[in-house]
Design an enzyme around this catalytic site. Structure first.
Site, mmCIF file in Angstrom:
data_model
loop_
_atom_site.group_PDB
_atom_site.id
_atom_site.type_symbol
_atom_site.label_atom_id
_atom_site.label_comp_id
_atom_site.label_asym_id
_atom_site.label_seq_id
_atom_site.Cartn_x
_atom_site.Cartn_y
_atom_site.Cartn_z
ATOM 1 N N CYS A 269 0.802 -1.214 0.000
ATOM 2 C CA CYS A 269 0.000 0.000 0.000
ATOM 3 C C CYS A 269 0.841 1.273 0.000
ATOM 4 C CB CYS A 269 -0.962 -0.002 1.161
ATOM 5 S SG CYS A 269 -0.173 -0.258 2.735
ATOM 6 N N HIS B 185 -1.998 0.415 7.173
ATOM 7 C CA HIS B 185 -2.330 0.748 5.792
ATOM 8 C C HIS B 185 -1.852 2.167 5.492
ATOM 9 C CE1 HIS B 185 -4.357 0.192 2.033
ATOM 10 N NE2 HIS B 185 -5.281 1.136 2.249
ATOM 11 N N ASP C 72 -8.061 5.855 -2.245
ATOM 12 C CA ASP C 72 -7.206 4.720 -1.859
ATOM 13 C C ASP C 72 -6.772 3.986 -3.120
ATOM 14 O OD1 ASP C 72 -5.872 2.644 -0.799
ATOM 15 O OD2 ASP C 72 -7.423 2.109 0.657
#
Lengths: 307, 657
Positions: free
Chosen positions: B411, B455, B471
């Site tokens: 991520c 994250h 995202d």
């Protein structure tokens, strides 16, 4: 009564002349007799066990008999047997040596448990039953049993329940130096015993026993006896503490001791005087598998303050 | 008269007590092995082992000078290990050292008692490191062993079960006191005596800078970051973005928060979807509190920063509870400050030319930010990007390398590449780190968020819309956001066992265990001033502060002590006149040098007095006889008077003739 007490003091003095240097033991033995208990003497052969028993019987004018316990001794050898009487055409009971005022059971732990228990039952019941007939034993009836230290070979140690039937267990021990010297220098003990004159008669004994049982016990003393007995129960060094029966025995012995000391009441000192003899054989150590030692008993006494 | 004080005799220690004491040393010291230097653990094991061998062989203990040498050497060793003898770690190391060496000096009962007391002290120190249920259970067991050892030392030989039973009984008797003190002892926020600084080491959590690899390093860590209890149903997984540090400065490799001086708090316009929840945070030694976007109501000890974070005034060093309300539908930073927007557009002057060129081409093609974002997300989903924990190394131009060559990343790669592209295309953007998702424990209804849920995502700013979350990971691996990390990563990649449990019963078991742990945390470890107030108000004691609490506790203790004292006094036997007169006599005689033993009867005592002080013999005999008559006789005719008269005859002071 005061004559009787004087006679009692004379008895101790006279016995002290035969068994030298053992006055505490003589007093304990006499206290045991006055408390209507039986006496166990545990010691090596030759320290004067038989002489003590014999002397006491002689001084009190009592009938004396002696049973030497062996591994093949049978109950009938103690109690007696019935034999067929041809003249009377019936069985006649021949009383055994147990029918005496003072019975010396020598080396009791040499006999088999069966024979031991025959004597011990007679001690407890003060009567014997043979061939379906119950016969009372003479009064007074006083057994002095001796036993060798149980580590000797060929012995059957008395079980707990049987030991409990002896009011006291004492040890004679070696005489001290002076006493032994007089013993060696003195005449034949057996001869001295034979010449011993009774200081009391059998008839005197019962009033003495009754008087001893009436010595005053104050509530404070009962408290002390309870505290003492209670401490034996709390002590983790012993398997069990003293039983209520043992507590009764302790009180009876203390009364007799006070009576011999010519006192009208029992003092803690009396309890302490008889405590080792009454308690030691009734207390089993957790470690070492033996009975309480004098040190153990002393420790209990020192741990118990007077109330 | 001068009495010499008897030398205190060394009460011997029974040989059979030694194994007990060694067991105590092991039980109290062994769990510390985890954080002790290896040489100290080995030394401790060796000394205890040596003591056991000496015991077994019935050999004498080593002489004192050898032990002294060993103590000095090991203390110096500890000093060099920690560069101090104070603080948590060095202090514990010293205690363990003493515990390990004391058995070699165990001569008498006194030494044994010292060892047991040291053990009790050492037990407490375990709580510096762990306060979990297993630790608690272990310490209760060890405390029972310690108590049993004391019983064994003083109580002589007894069967093992009876010793253990007695020890358990004693601890049980202490339990009510413990409970009352636990509930009523004044709670002061923070540790009472201030733990040493090093007590907070070893906590894990989000880093305050992000570079490739910083988040993925956290993923194998299955430990719990925080737990959440929602009022009402928890929101959808796709809304669970727990905001941590926000980074708006990029140096070509790393993202970090820009130092912009004082900024106004973010303006938030709530538009609905409000959820209220309570998080129980594990200590992470940082100030961010991980609220859901965007926080509406936050705890007193925190504020909302310019970057929409809930930030505590103090680092979170203890497990703490916070209540939040967040609005899931919001507009934030509609009129954002220039400084922050400028920082959100800033890029290093050079590097990553291909990405810059791509972004420039988008900027030409699209007039508004929305088009540029859509372009970037399309790129992530259209081209063959892979979501993985083990991406290849990226080199000097990490964004270019990731976007055009390796196309494999976690991520943080996606978020930082995305933000780079946005900035290059002239859209203000920033990287946000935090946690995403969490796992609902069906047993107690708590949402558990682990370090493996860490994250990173992005935020862009659009005029009229404010900051909006984007995202980019969701574009590549949508299942990461919808169903959690385990479903997004290939099977072959290492994850904590908890994140990928397949066995149903094991999963159930772990849920239950976690629920138990959570209850323990909430009610035992998290029993803080608020919880205490709650309990007290249920007991009818509203509004009582810790001073009032202390006063109340003092009054209660005093009352209890007074009660016990009065009861004991009333139980004391009333001395009757006879006893009083006798104790007076005994006291007077004791002053003359003969103290009655507590077990000694009156006549024996009189005899002893007579033997030691012949001139007092007659008086003593009179007194003793009178007392014996009064106390043990049937009727005491004026015996008390005779006793008192005898007492009066005693001289006040003894002078040698």
């Amino acid at each position: 009564m005061s004559d009787l007490r004087t006679a009692l003091a004379n008895t101790i003095a006279a016995a002290g002349k035969i068994i030298l240097g053992k006055e505490p033991q003589i007093r304990l033995a006499l206290a045991c007799l006055l408390a209507r208990g039986h006496l166990l003497i545990e010691d090596l052969p030759g320290v004067g066990k038989t002489t003590l028993a014999h002397a006491l019987a002689q001084l009190l004018g009592l009938e004396f008999s002696r049973i030497q316990f062996t591994s093949d001794l049978l109950p009938a050898d103690i109690i007696g047997v019935s034999i067929y009487d041809r003249e009377r055409a019936g069985f006649r009971f021949l009383p055994g040596p147990v029918f005496a005022h003072v019975v010396l059971a020598d080396e009791i732990n040499r006999a088999t448990p069966k024979t031991q228990s025959a004597l011990l039952e007679a001690m407890e019941e003060r009567q014997v039953t043979a061939e379906g007939e119950t016969r009372r034993l003479p009064d007074p009836f006083f057994v002095i049993a001796t036993q060798n230290p149980s580590h000797q070979i060929g012995t059957f140690a008395l079980p707990e329940s049987q030991l409990d039937r002896f009011l006291m267990r004492i040890e004679l021990g070696y005489p001290d130096r002076d006493a032994e010297r007089s013993l060696l220098a003195g005449g034949n003990t057996r001869e001295l015993l034979g010449r011993l004159q009774p200081t009391l008669s059998p008839a005197d004994l019962q009033p003495l026993q009754q008087a001893a049982a009436k010595v005053h016990v104050a509530p404070a003393l009962v408290d002390y006896v309870q505290a003492l007995v209670g401490n034996t129960r709390l002590d983790p060094a012993f398997v069990h503490g003293l039983s209520p029966r043992a507590a009764l025995a302790l009180l009876a012995a203390a009364r007799a001791w006070a009576f011999i000391d010519r006192r009208e009441m029992v003092l803690p000192e009396d309890v302490q005087a008889v405590f080792p003899a009454v308690a030691a054989h009734r207390l089993n150590r957790v470690q070492g598998n033996g009975h309480a030692s004098a040190d153990d008993i002393g420790a209990i006494v020192r741990r118990t303050p007077l109330p | 008269m001068r009495r010499t004080r008897p030398k205190p005799a060394v009460e011997p220690l029974e040989r059979a007590c030694v194994p007990w004491l060694l067991a105590c040393a092991v039980a109290t010291g062994a769990p510390h092995v985890e954080h002790l230097p290896l040489w100290l653990s080995a030394l401790a094991a060796a000394t205890v082992g040596l003591r056991a061998w000496l015991w077994f062989r019935e050999r004498p203990l080593p002489p004192r000078w050898q032990l002294a040498l060993l103590v000095v050497a090991a203390t110096i060793g500890i000093y060099f290990q920690y560069r101090t003898l104070f603080g948590r770690d060095a202090g514990v190391a010293l205690l363990v050292l003493f515990m390990a060496l004391k058995p070699l000096e165990m001569h008498g009962r006194r030494d044994a008692v010292v060892l047991v007391m040291l053990g009790f002290f050492l037990l407490l120190t375990h709580y510096f490191y762990s306060q979990s249920i297993p630790t608690g259970l272990w310490l209760v067991t060890a405390a029972t062993l310690e108590t049993a050892t004391l019983i064994r030392i003083f109580g002589g030989h007894q069967p093992l079960p009876s010793i253990v039973r007695y020890a358990g009984l004693l601890l049980l008797q202490a339990a009510p006191f413990m409970l009352v003190l636990f509930l009523l002892f004044p709670r002061i926020t923070g540790p009472l005596w201030g733990l040493p600084q090093d007590a907070y080491g070893g906590t894990s959590g989000l880093p305050d800078t992000i570079a490739p690899g910083t988040i993925s390093n956290l993923v194998p860590n299955g430990s719990i970051a925080f737990r959440v209890r929602f009022e009402g149903a928890p929101p959808d997984n796709t809304n669970l973005y727990w905001r941590g540090p926000v980074m708006d400065e990029f140096d070509g490799q790393r993202w970090r928060p820009a130092q912009l001086g004082r900024l106004d708090p973010a303006t938030i316009e709530a538009r609905g979807g409000t959820v209220t929840y309570e998080t129980t945070m594990e200590p992470h030694n940082q100030r961010w509190l991980l609220a859901l976007d965007a926080p509406q109501a936050i705890p007193e000890q925190a504020f909302v920063s310019a970057r929409l974070q809930a930030v505590a005034f103090e680092p979170v060093r203890l497990r703490s509870r916070y209540t939040f309300a967040s609005s899931l539908d919001y507009r934030a930073g509609l009129s954002e400050s220039r400084a922050l927007l400028n920082a959100s557009l800033h890029l290093p002057s050079q590097g990553n030319p291909r990405a810059r060129a791509l972004a420039a081409s988008w900027k030409v093609r699209h007039a508004d930010a929305q088009g540029i974002v859509a372009e970037a997300l399309q790129m992530f989903s259209r081209e063959q990007f892979t979501y993985t924990l083990q991406p290849p190394l990226l080199g000097d131009d990490p964004v270019d390398a990731f976007l055009f060559e390796t196309k494999q990343g976690f991520c943080e790669h996606y978020a930082s590449a995305f933000v780079f592209l946005m900035r290059a295309a002239g859209v203000p953007a920033r990287v946000v780190a935090g946690y995403q998702g969490g796992e609902l424990n069906p047993v107690d209804g708590y949402l558990v968020v682990r370090q493996s849920d860490a994250h990173a995502w992005a935020e862009i700013w659009r005029d009229g819309y404010g900051w909006q979350r984007v995202d980019p990971t969701a574009a590549t691996a949508p299942s990461r956001i919808e169903r959690g990390i385990a479903s997004a990563l290939p099977e072959s990649e290492a994850l904590p066992v908890m994140a990928r449990l397949k066995l149903d019963w094991l999963r159930q078991l772990s849920y239950r265990w976690d629920a138990v742990n959570n209850t323990w945390n909430q009610w035992v470890l998290g029993y803080n001033p608020e919880r205490q107030r709650e309990v007290l108000s249920r007991l009818g004691l509203e509004d009582i502060d810790w001073r009032g609490m202390t006063a109340l506790l003092a009054v209660l203790c005093a009352a209890a002590l007074l009660g016990i004292t009065l009861w004991t006094l009333s139980q004391r036997p009333r001395l009757d006149p006879v006893q009083r007169a006798w104790s007076r006599f005994c006291a007077r005689a004791a002053r003359l040098g003969v103290r009655r033993h507590p077990w000694e009867g009156p006549l024996d005592y009189a005899n002893r007095i007579a033997a030691l002080r012949p001139e007092l013999g007659e008086i003593a005999a009179t007194a003793a006889t009178a007392y014996a008559e009064a106390r043990y006789g049937g009727q005491g005719n004026n015996a008390v008077e005779r006793l008192r008269a005898a007492t009066r005859k005693l001289p006040y002071q003894w002078r040698p003739a």
